[in-house]
Design an enzyme around this catalytic site. Structure first.
Site, PDB file in Angstrom:
ATOM      1  N   ASP A 285       0.871  -1.173   0.000  1.00  0.00           N
ATOM      2  CA  ASP A 285       0.000   0.000   0.000  1.00  0.00           C
ATOM      3  C   ASP A 285       0.917   1.236   0.000  1.00  0.00           C
ATOM      4  OD1 ASP A 285      -2.182   1.661  -0.045  1.00  0.00           O
ATOM      5  OD2 ASP A 285      -3.202   0.730   1.643  1.00  0.00           O
TER       6      ASP A 285
HETATM    7  C1  NOJ Z   1      -4.107   3.842   0.111  1.00  0.00           C
HETATM    8  C2  NOJ Z   1      -5.266   2.913   0.341  1.00  0.00           C
HETATM    9  O1  NOJ Z   1      -5.141   2.270   1.598  1.00  0.00           O
HETATM   10  C3  NOJ Z   1      -5.424   1.845  -0.732  1.00  0.00           C
HETATM   11  O2  NOJ Z   1      -6.601   1.133  -0.517  1.00  0.00           O
HETATM   12  C4  NOJ Z   1      -5.401   2.487  -2.089  1.00  0.00           C
HETATM   13  O3  NOJ Z   1      -5.579   1.489  -3.081  1.00  0.00           O
HETATM   14  C5  NOJ Z   1      -4.084   3.217  -2.279  1.00  0.00           C
HETATM   15  N1  NOJ Z   1      -3.952   4.256  -1.260  1.00  0.00           N
HETATM   16  C6  NOJ Z   1      -3.950   3.829  -3.663  1.00  0.00           C
HETATM   17  O4  NOJ Z   1      -4.815   4.885  -3.799  1.00  0.00           O
END
Ligand code: NOJ
Length: 740
Positions: A285
């Site tokens: 993430d």
């Molecule tokens: C952080 C989020 O936790 C995740 O779910 C998301 O896909 C990513 N950012 C990319 O935007």
């Protein structure tokens, strides 16, 4: 003590301690092997690097200049990059200006719609309609794929018992079984059977693992759960998604058992690859590899990168660690080139599966983009699943609204709103394409004599009550009131935890004022999480839970209000009476002193019942369903057999309607404590008025299995209760025995 029947031995305890891991079973492909043999280390690390473009971002952009990185082969994937024009421009740089001409992979958070917005995932889960859910996932993929995208960061399959957590809106709620079936449906909808027609995306299951269990409901917080709860409650939906073919997995921000997920070998290698045979790639993430420094498990970002690679991470989202920091680990032998090659191979394989080596612009077709988005068919599908997602929480008979009503007052800050109705995580969805409640009602009543009047009354937040008097003046003149209240969309989603989960601002006071007029009120609640709704329940004649329903929200709600659709949704998560009850969920354990309202010395609060206001699986219809007692084709069955359970469900009311028939089991005596009930099957069935349907379920030994004290997956002979009804609090029961 019962005899234990072993079904299989899960060696995870020893796995967790092992230092070796099996080789990945990624099939080798001559084109990819040839590329790998020609790649420099920088180019390999580039394929393992994912950056956001400056189009949009969901966190700090810590590195710009991605165009130069594409040219030099130091970035192989980009996210927040979409539309045919934009992706074509970037892809051209990759395939015309970089040395090896490897196409880029474009990702985006297409969570519940690309342009045609569907209900937020928690709302859609309330439909319990797997076909409709699969279809909405397909449509969102189709629209996104027509707009240059290859990859979506969905489905989010995190089970949660935490309504305070903002990301509850993105999942399927509290139940493992329902969540697993929905995870499969979403993966199937997103990926289909392949990418030949360029109308599907690669799915990314997230957030692996247990992201839905943050302490106190605060986003990004630590997770402290036992291996048993982890295995039984949180893990199955990820596995269901992987078994359904999901090609990529995203790690979570939290730690599990003391190790952050992005550096957790037990999760990424032992479970995901060795136990489950996953052979796609794992992406971190947003900067979650870097954040392992803050977690305090590594001293610097170099060590963070090395920990991630060793754990089984393949792609670094936005952290620039793989690109910039991990060469030291290769030089000093802490990681080796085979690990890097494995990751590159896994990533290039997905690009190959998408067909990007043959045609890097396969997903960038202007005509398809122009014709595939917000089509009539897509909007109809959105309306269909939206009305299936609306839960009727209370009805004293006022709904459906009779066409004999003369004048309706529509009030509340969400009545004429579009921006919030498309929901959090609405990606590139636009409010202007959304039908507001007011518009939906007007459209529905076009051919009638019912007059409507609208007044906002107050804002979603803040303390301004200056318009209350005008509202009351208008109420006098109306036969009934439709009041739309709730949260704004930024109150849920990422980094949006709330400690108090009531309707914000003075909205409940507005309801109270209107109530004092004595006029009938239908309250429509729009929100991204379970809310404490006691006052709403008590102060309204009918209550509809309408979540954030997407592009067709207003039409869908009007369909339900005026009886063009008979509500059929059931809550996928418990709604507490008070925040003090959290965590609250239906599949708790009996304890040694189960709840007993007549005695003090048991598991209870002094000041409130244990039960939620609305329990998991609850939802009313305009008709009524009578259930017979369930029957079984055998009352005692052997472990290898299956048992067939039947129940007659009769529609005894005045409307045709769909019912979600839910089957729960309870293991009465087992060697470890078990939940008082667990959902094991459900069917959503249309039953016409007066009709009687026989619903059959087949249960097999997997439905009676659990982890014993050695964490072996077993069944144990003994008595089981099978409960079948229209909600998790059903007492409609049959007892059967499992014999050896
Ligand atoms: C952080 C989020 O936790 C995740 O779910 C998301 O896909 C990513 N950012 C990319 O935007």
């Amino acid at each position: 003590m019962k005899t234990i029947i072993y079904i299989g031995v899960i060696l995870f305890l020893s796995c967790s301690k092992s230092t070796t891991s099996k080789m990945r079973s990624v099939p080798k492909d001559p084109l990819i092997e040839n590329l790998i043999s020609n790649m420099t280390l920088d180019e390999k690390l580039g394929q393992m690097t994912l950056y956001t473009t400056d189009w949009e971002s969901t966190g700090p952009t810590i590195r710009g200049g991605y165009e130069n990185d594409i040219k030099s082969g130091r970035c192989g994937a980009l996210f927040n990059s979409h539309t045919v024009d934009f992706t074509t421009r970037l892809q051209k740089i990759a395939v015309e200006e970089s040395r090896l001409k490897i196409p880029l992979l474009f990702g985006y958070d297409v969570i519940h719609g690309y342009k045609t917005m569907f209900p937020i995932p928690l709302g859609e889960a309330a439909s319990w309609d797997l076909e409709a859910i699969e279809k909405s996932a397909y449509i969102m993929s189709k629209e996104a794929a027509a707009s240059g995208l290859h990859w979506t960061y969905a489905p989010m399959v995190d089970i949660t018992r935490e309504p305070r957590w903002g990301r509850v809106m993105e999942g399927a709620g509290e139940d493992t079984y329902l969540g697993s079936r929905i995870a499969e449906a979403r993966v199937k909808g997103i990926q289909g059977t392949g990418f030949d027609k360029a109308d599907r995306l690669v799915a990314c299951v997230k957030h692996f693992a247990a992201y839905g269990a943050p302490i106190g409901g605060r986003d990004y917080n630590s997770v402290e759960i036992s291996e048993r709860v982890f295995r039984e409650v949180y893990l199955p939906p990820y596995k269901a998604a992987v078994d359904a073919g999901a090609l990529t997995v995203m790690t979570s921000f939290n730690d599990y058992n003391g190790i952050p997920a992005s550096g957790n070998k037990y999760l990424l290698t032992d479970i995901l690859r060795n136990e489950w045979g996953f052979n796609g790639f794992v992406v971190s993430d947003y900067t979650s590899i870097n954040e392992m420094v803050n977690h305090g498990v590594v001293k610097d970002e170099t060590d963070a990168g090395i920990l991630a690679i060793t754990a089984g991470m393949d792609m670094d989202m936005q952290g620039a660690i793989f690109q910039d920091k991990i060469k030291t680990g290769l030089n000093d032998g802490r990681i080796n080139i085979n690990q890097i090659d494995n990751s590159v191979r896994s990533i290039l394989r997905i690009k190959k599966l998408l067909g990007l080596f043959e045609n890097p612009f396969k997903f960038s077709d202007k005509t398809r983009e122009a014709n595939s988005i917000l089509t009539k068919e897509h909007l109809e599908a959105s309306r269909d699943v939206a009305r299936k997602s609306i839960v009727l929480l209370k009805n004293n008979g006022i709904l459906p609204i009779k066409k004999s009503v003369k004048k309706v007052l529509i009030a509340g800050p969400l009545a004429d709103d579009k921006n919030n109705l498309i929901g959090a995580w609405s990606g590139s969805g636009e409010a202007r394409h959304c039908v507001s409640l007011l518009e939906g009602i007007k459209q529905n009543l076009k051919a009638t004599d019912i007059r409507i009047e609208y007044i906002k009354g107050c804002e979603i937040e803040g303390s301004d009550k200056s318009n209350f008097e005008s509202v009351l003046a208008k109420v006098k003149d109306a036969d009934m009131v439709i009041l739309a209240i709730g949260e704004n969309k930024d109150m849920s989603g990422e980094a949006a935890a709330r400690s108090m989960i009531r309707i914000p601002g003075v909205q409940e006071e507005l309801l109270k004022e209107i109530r004092s007029s004595g006029k009938p009120i239908v309250t429509i609640v729009m929100n991204g999480r379970p809310l404490v709704l006691n006052d709403v329940h008590n102060g309204s004649d009918a209550v509809l839970e309408a979540w954030w329903l997407g592009s067709q929200a207003g039409n869908a709600i009007a369909d339900v209000l005026f009886g063009d659709y008979n509500p059929s949704a059931k809550l996928p998560i418990s709604f507490p009476r008070h925040e003090g009850q959290i965590p609250i969920f239906y599949n708790y354990k009996s304890t040694g002193r189960p709840f007993n309202p007549d005695s003090k010395w048991n598991t209870k609060y002094l000041d409130m019942p244990n039960a939620p206001l609305y329990n998991f699986g609850y939802g009313l219809s305009y008709t009524s369903f009578d259930y017979s007692a369930p029957t079984a084709d055998k009352t005692s069955f052997k472990n290898e057999d299956s048992v067939n359970i039947s129940v007659n469900v009769k529609n005894t009311g005045n409307y045709d309607g769909e019912e979600v028939i839910q089957l729960y089991i309870r293991d009465v005596v087992s060697s470890v404590t078990r939940p008082v009930k667990e959902l094991k099957a459900f069917r959503k069935v249309m039953i016409k008025k007066g009709e009687n349907k026989v619903i059959k379920f087949e249960l097999s030994k997997k439905d009676f299995s659990f982890y014993n004290d050695k964490m072996e997956w077993v069944t144990e002979p003994g008595e089981f209760h099978i409960l079948v009804g229209g909600s998790s609090d059903t007492a409609n029961i049959i007892k059967i025995k499992l014999t050896k």
